[in-house]
Motif scaffolding. Structure first.
Motif, short mmCIF file in Angstrom:
data_model
loop_
_atom_site.label_atom_id
_atom_site.label_comp_id
_atom_site.label_asym_id
_atom_site.label_seq_id
_atom_site.Cartn_x
_atom_site.Cartn_y
_atom_site.Cartn_z
N ALA A 400 -23.49 -20.78 -0.01
CA ALA A 400 -23.92 -21.24 1.32
C ALA A 400 -22.84 -21.00 2.35
O ALA A 400 -23.11 -20.57 3.48
CB ALA A 400 -24.29 -22.72 1.26
N VAL A 401 -21.60 -21.28 1.94
CA VAL A 401 -20.49 -21.04 2.87
C VAL A 401 -20.41 -19.57 3.23
O VAL A 401 -20.20 -19.19 4.40
CB VAL A 401 -19.16 -21.53 2.25
N ALA A 402 -20.57 -18.71 2.21
CA ALA A 402 -20.53 -17.27 2.47
C ALA A 402 -21.65 -16.86 3.42
O ALA A 402 -21.45 -16.07 4.35
CB ALA A 402 -20.63 -16.50 1.16
N VAL A 403 -22.84 -17.43 3.18
CA VAL A 403 -23.97 -17.09 4.06
C VAL A 403 -23.72 -17.60 5.47
O VAL A 403 -23.98 -16.91 6.46
CB VAL A 403 -25.27 -17.68 3.47
N VAL A 404 -23.19 -18.82 5.54
CA VAL A 404 -22.90 -19.37 6.87
C VAL A 404 -21.87 -18.50 7.59
O VAL A 404 -21.99 -18.21 8.78
CB VAL A 404 -22.38 -20.83 6.74
N TYR A 405 -20.85 -18.06 6.82
CA TYR A 405 -19.84 -17.19 7.42
C TYR A 405 -20.46 -15.89 7.90
O TYR A 405 -20.15 -15.39 8.99
CB TYR A 405 -18.75 -16.92 6.39
N LEU A 406 -21.38 -15.37 7.06
CA LEU A 406 -22.07 -14.14 7.46
C LEU A 406 -22.86 -14.36 8.74
O LEU A 406 -22.87 -13.53 9.65
CB LEU A 406 -23.00 -13.70 6.32
N VAL A 407 -23.53 -15.51 8.80
CA VAL A 407 -24.31 -15.82 10.00
C VAL A 407 -23.39 -15.94 11.22
O VAL A 407 -23.70 -15.44 12.31
CB VAL A 407 -25.11 -17.12 9.78
N ILE A 408 -22.25 -16.60 11.00
CA ILE A 408 -21.32 -16.76 12.13
C ILE A 408 -20.83 -15.40 12.62
O ILE A 408 -20.80 -15.13 13.82
CB ILE A 408 -20.14 -17.64 11.69
N VAL A 409 -20.46 -14.53 11.65
CA VAL A 409 -19.98 -13.20 12.05
C VAL A 409 -21.09 -12.43 12.75
O VAL A 409 -20.86 -11.76 13.77
CB VAL A 409 -19.46 -12.43 10.81
N SER A 414 -23.61 -10.37 17.68
CA SER A 414 -24.69 -10.41 18.66
C SER A 414 -24.19 -10.87 20.03
O SER A 414 -24.50 -10.25 21.06
CB SER A 414 -25.79 -11.35 18.17
N SER A 415 -23.42 -11.93 20.00
CA SER A 415 -22.91 -12.43 21.28
C SER A 415 -21.99 -11.42 21.93
O SER A 415 -21.97 -11.26 23.15
CB SER A 415 -22.20 -13.77 21.08
N GLY A 416 -21.21 -10.68 21.09
CA GLY A 416 -20.34 -9.64 21.63
C GLY A 416 -21.14 -8.53 22.29
O GLY A 416 -20.80 -8.06 23.38
N LYS A 417 -22.24 -8.15 21.63
CA LYS A 417 -23.08 -7.09 22.23
C LYS A 417 -23.72 -7.58 23.52
O LYS A 417 -23.80 -6.83 24.51
CB LYS A 417 -24.15 -6.66 21.23
N GLU A 418 -24.15 -8.84 23.49
CA GLU A 418 -24.71 -9.39 24.73
C GLU A 418 -23.66 -9.40 25.83
O GLU A 418 -23.95 -9.10 27.00
CB GLU A 418 -25.23 -10.81 24.48
N ARG A 419 -22.45 -9.74 25.44
CA ARG A 419 -21.37 -9.79 26.42
C ARG A 419 -21.09 -8.40 26.98
O ARG A 419 -20.84 -8.23 28.18
CB ARG A 419 -20.12 -10.37 25.75
N ILE B 31 -20.91 -9.04 4.43
CA ILE B 31 -19.88 -9.67 5.25
C ILE B 31 -18.86 -8.65 5.73
O ILE B 31 -18.51 -8.62 6.92
CB ILE B 31 -19.20 -10.80 4.45
N SER B 32 -18.39 -7.80 4.80
CA SER B 32 -17.35 -6.85 5.19
C SER B 32 -17.82 -5.89 6.29
O SER B 32 -17.12 -5.70 7.29
CB SER B 32 -16.87 -6.08 3.96
N PRO B 33 -19.01 -5.26 6.16
CA PRO B 33 -19.47 -4.42 7.27
C PRO B 33 -19.63 -5.19 8.57
O PRO B 33 -19.31 -4.68 9.65
CB PRO B 33 -20.82 -3.90 6.77
N LYS B 34 -20.12 -6.42 8.44
CA LYS B 34 -20.29 -7.21 9.66
C LYS B 34 -18.94 -7.52 10.31
O LYS B 34 -18.82 -7.54 11.53
CB LYS B 34 -21.00 -8.53 9.34
N ARG B 35 -17.94 -7.76 9.46
CA ARG B 35 -16.61 -8.05 10.00
C ARG B 35 -16.07 -6.83 10.76
O ARG B 35 -15.50 -6.95 11.84
CB ARG B 35 -15.65 -8.43 8.88
N SER B 36 -16.28 -5.63 10.16
CA SER B 36 -15.83 -4.42 10.84
C SER B 36 -16.56 -4.25 12.17
O SER B 36 -15.95 -3.94 13.20
CB SER B 36 -16.09 -3.21 9.94
N GLU B 37 -17.87 -4.48 12.11
CA GLU B 37 -18.65 -4.34 13.34
C GLU B 37 -18.19 -5.37 14.37
O GLU B 37 -18.09 -5.06 15.57
CB GLU B 37 -20.13 -4.55 13.02
N SER B 38 -17.89 -6.57 13.88
CA SER B 38 -17.44 -7.61 14.80
C SER B 38 -16.12 -7.22 15.45
O SER B 38 -15.93 -7.41 16.66
CB SER B 38 -17.28 -8.93 14.03
N ALA B 39 -15.20 -6.66 14.65
CA ALA B 39 -13.92 -6.25 15.23
C ALA B 39 -14.12 -5.15 16.26
O ALA B 39 -13.50 -5.16 17.33
CB ALA B 39 -13.00 -5.76 14.10
#
Lengths: 628, 228
Positions: A400-409, A414-419, B31-39
């Motif tokens: 769940a923590v991993a999924v939550v982290y994935l959701v946060i990232v 998404s917010s970065g693209k919106e920005r 997660i790893s691809p998303k992290r790269s994309e996020s960076a």
């Protein structure tokens, strides 16, 4: 007395309920009995220890001096390197144990609440000052009313329990459970079939535990303060001996010592015998009282036999006296499930409670630990697969923590693209506004550049009017100019003519090429000296000074030109001015630098020596200054 | 080892292994691809924000320029007096003579000759007024218009004429004073043709400067030209 290894070779099957090491503690007024067992499928008794206690730490089964008891426990466990998870037996007269009947429909939290409130009714103590637990022991016989269930309820005051737990905590021990000693004894002994009769269990030790059971189910559990400790205390008080000596005498002599087998005086023997008899009578009175309490129940069964155990039953004549006084058949204490105790001198009657604690299942109740610890423990025990559930929960939590982290990232992306889109929109608007206003900036810059260019040109200009004005001031009276030419550089052409003198190219800056006449030849050097007084003059070049020869016809400046006499001398000079850097920048590329003297030399080479330079004493000053 | 473990232990072990596998898969494929994309997105955001900040700074400068436009326009009109858009050398000479109060002298335009201007310094702006005949690119975006005039008159009147030409545009303590055309005297020559006559004949080579008016912004597109 201390038994370091009660079961030296003893791999003994005590049950299959335990899967790890268990340490049972029977803390009595006279000693601590420790039994260590272990094993997954087969329980093994590893060690049994009896650790005597000083008088006053535990009184009537209750802990009085928790700190001193903690010291004793710590020393015991440190010396024998025992595990710190323990099961503790509890028995004292203030412990309330009641068998009550409640509606069979009650269960779970409703049953918990009902039992707690019932305990509050039976004891004049606030509920929050009680530790209450219970055990359902079956259905009550059917009557006219609704179906009832039997509940064995145990309640103890919190302060007493807390002293016990504080002593345990002081020894760094963790109580897995706190059970009734009477029930532990019942667990340790076998229950022979009595054809529907009840069995009376009596453990006569430091205290007296009385249990009446039907088919192995306890219906009455009591603990009386009378026991070996009270007898020893009475003997010590009567005879003046120490408590420890009294303990030894009563254990050795009992009720009817063999004649001549003791070293005691007849008076002391008599006192011991009398004290033990009095104590036993009080024990019997407690037992009879318990029988009477039990028999008062409407569904009570007759007592078919009594099982005697405890340290006092090993005293001479005690068992016989109890059997005679109770008037009930004495049944042998069934210890067939126990390991072979071998040659151990300590009677097994001393280990009933400890063995019973070890044999008890993990879910054995009542458990009189304080509510918080007990509740959490019961929660763990309630689920057989609790550990598996915990691991599953932990793994699920990690996922769940991993999924939550994935959701946060993902949200960050998404917010970065919106920005970025938002910034892009703002950027377009801002750049559009900037493009609209850019002509103003260009206009301003052009104005600044225009002003800068005008300022640069204006600053770099040579001051010709000052030069000409000063030129008119410096000429001696007998010198006059016939022509002059001023140029910013040697390459400057004025009108259609370029510079006619090679001397002009000696220095790159502005210069005045002067042609003139002097009535007196010596005024020419004087004129040159005065030219230096002009502003900005860096050098004065001398090209030629000629006085016409009488027979010559090839002069370059005739006296006629100068308009004078034969003494009139014509001359050509170049006055060089310093060149400012700004002017140099405007006149770039600059002309090659040649010193005036070198230029004079060059000029002399092109001028006939005889006619080029007249001696100074041959000149005459006849002319005027600058043109007026 | 596993075979000797209890069912509960096996369950725990498999649960842990399964959880670790799920987390590893999540990490590798999600997660790893998303992290790269996020960076990458973070970097892009930073770059865009920097661009936006630069644009805001530029816009602020442009706003300031817009507010200063009337002042700049007035300054340009003053400069236009010194550096007009057209040559008009004859008018210039008359003004000089008049300003110098050299009433008995004669100034006559002798020639307009291209190609004699001072060299343009490096980085100079492109000429904006090269459409005038004889004008060539000069310093600071100005166009030069060389000219030559002949003078007949008194010596000190010539001095006055030259002084008037210099004083038309003067700089003192970084303050630019403009009273007329900007003129540079490149050279001069003079002579007295007759010894018994004090009049001199001089030839003066100078450079006048011209420049096209900057393009006025659209909102104030009426005119930026002063009289020349």
């Amino acid at each position: 007395m201390r038994i370091s290894n009660l079961l030296p070779d003893g791999t003994v099957r005590l049950g299959t309920r335990r899967s790890s090491t268990t340490v049972a503690l029977d803390i009595g007024p006279d000693a601590i009995v420790v039994l260590q067992s272990s094993g997954t499928e087969r329980a093994r008794v590893r060690r049994a220890i009896v650790h005597p206690l000083p008088v006053g730490l535990v009184v009537d089964g209750e802990v009085v001096n928790a700190d001193e008891l903690a010291v004793e426990l710590r020393a015991l466990f440190t010396e024998h390197k025992l595990p710190h998870d323990v099961r503790v037996g509890l028995a004292h007269p203030r412990l309330m144990v009641r068998m009550v009947e409640l509606p069979a429909s009650l269960s779970g939290n409703d049953l918990d609440s009902a039992v707690r409130h019932l305990a509050g009714d039976l004891l004049p103590v606030a509920l929050d000052q009680l530790v209450v637990d219970y055990r359902c022991i079956g259905k009550a016989p059917e009557g006219s009313g609704p179906r009832q269930q039997r509940v064995l309820m145990a309640a103890a005051r919190v302060d007493g329990i807390e002293r016990l737990t504080r002593a345990l905590a002081g020894a760094h021990l963790r109580a897995e459970r706190i059970q009734l000693s009477g029930l532990a004894m019942l667990e340790a002994l076998e229950h022979p079939p009595m054809g529907g009769d009840a069995i009376l269990y009596v453990q006569a030790g430091a205290l007296t535990n009385v249990v009446i059971a039907e088919g192995g189910e306890p219906l009455l559990v009591r603990a009386a303060s009378i026991g070996s400790e009270s007898i020893a205390a009475g003997l010590a008080e009567r005879t003046g001996i120490t408590h420890e000596e009294a303990r030894g005498h009563i254990a050795a002599m009992g009720v009817s010592p063999a004649q001549g087998s003791s070293d005691l005086t007849p008076e002391l023997e008599e006192a011991v015998s009398q004290q033990v008899r009095e104590g036993l009578r009080r024990v019997i009175a407690e037992i009879q009282s318990s029988r009477g309490f039990y028999s008062a129940r409407p569904d009570a069964r007759p007592i078919g036999g009594v099982v005697l155990t405890g340290a006092m039953t090993t005293w001479p004549g005690v068992s016989e006296m109890l059997r005679d006084e109770l008037n009930v058949p004495v049944l042998p204490a069934g210890r067939d499930r126990w390991p072979d105790l071998g040659t151990v001198s300590v009677p097994p009657e001393r280990l009933d409670v400890a063995v019973g604690l070890a044999l008890a299942s993990d879910s054995e109740r009542p458990d009189l630990r304080p509510a918080r610890a007990g509740a959490s423990h019961r929660q763990i025990e309630a689920a057989p697969n609790a550990r598996v559930a915990q691991v599953l929960s932990g793994a699920a939590a990690l996922v769940a923590v991993a999924v939550v982290y994935l959701v946060i990232v993902s949200n960050q992306v998404s917010s970065g693209k919106e920005r970025i889109a938002q910034i892009g929109t703002q950027l377009v608007q801002t750049e559009q506004q900037a493009a609209d206003l850019k002509p103003y900036a260009d206009f301003k810059q052009a104005t600044i550049d225009r002003r800068s260019a005008v300022t640069t040109v204006a600053t770099a200009r040579f001051n010709w009017d000052r030069a000409l004005h000063e030129l008119s001031q410096v000429s001696p009276g007998e010198v006059w100019l016939t022509s002059a030419k001023g140029t910013l550089s040697s390459t400057t052409a004025v009108g259609a003519t370029a510079s006619g003198s090679t001397l002009r190219g000696a220095l790159p800056g502005p210069a005045l090429e002067l042609d003139g006449c002097s009535k007196v030849e010596r005024d020419v050097p004087k004129y040159m000296d005065r030219l230096f007084s002009m502003s900005g003059v860096s050098d004065v070049g001398f090209s030629r000074a000629e006085r016409p020869e009488k027979d010559s016809t090839t002069t370059t400046a005739s006296p006629t030109t100068c308009g004078g006499t034969d003494q009139t001398t014509s001359f050509s000079l170049v006055t060089y001015f310093k060149q400012s850097p700004a002017l140099a920048a405007l006149n770039a590329p600059a002309a090659p630098v040649v010193t005036p003297n070198a230029a004079v030399a060059a000029a002399s080479s092109t001028t006939p020596p005889a006619a080029g330079t007249a001696p100074a004493n041959q000149t005459a000053a006849t002319g005027a200054g600058a043109p007026k | 080892m596993i075979s000797s473990a209890s069912p509960h232990q096996r369950t725990i072990l498999f649960t842990l292994l399964g959880g670790a596998a799920i987390i590893a898969l999540l990490w590798v494929f999600a997660i790893s691809p998303k992290r790269s994309e996020s960076a990458e997105v973070r970097d892009n955001v930073a770059a865009q924000e920097q661009r936006l900040q630069d644009a805001h700074t530029q816009l602020a400068a442009y706003e300031t320029a817009r507010k200063e436009y009337p002042r700049q326009l007035a300054a340009l009109k003053r400069l236009d007096k010194a550096v007009p858009a057209r040559g008009e050398i004859s008018t210039l000479l008359r003004q000089l003579q008049h300003r110098a109060t050299a009433s008995d002298s004669v100034l006559r335009l002798a020639a307009l000759k291209p190609g004699a201007a001072a060299a343009a310094p490096a980085g100079a702006l492109a000429p904006t007024a090269a459409t005038t005949p004889g004008a060539t690119p000069g310093p600071g975006g100005l166009s030069t218009l060389p000219f030559t005039f002949n003078y007949t008159g008194k010596y000190f009147d010539l001095v006055k004429v030259l002084k008037a030409a210099r004083k038309s545009v003067s700089v003192r303590a970084s303050h630019l004073t403009i009273n007329g055309r900007l003129v540079t005297i490149e050279g001069l020559t003079f002579a007295r043709p007759k010894l018994d006559n004090s009049l001199i004949q001089a030839t003066v080579s100078g450079t006048a400067y011209i420049a096209a008016a900057p393009v006025a912004p659209a909102p104030a597109a009426t005119t930026t030209q002063g009289g020349s």
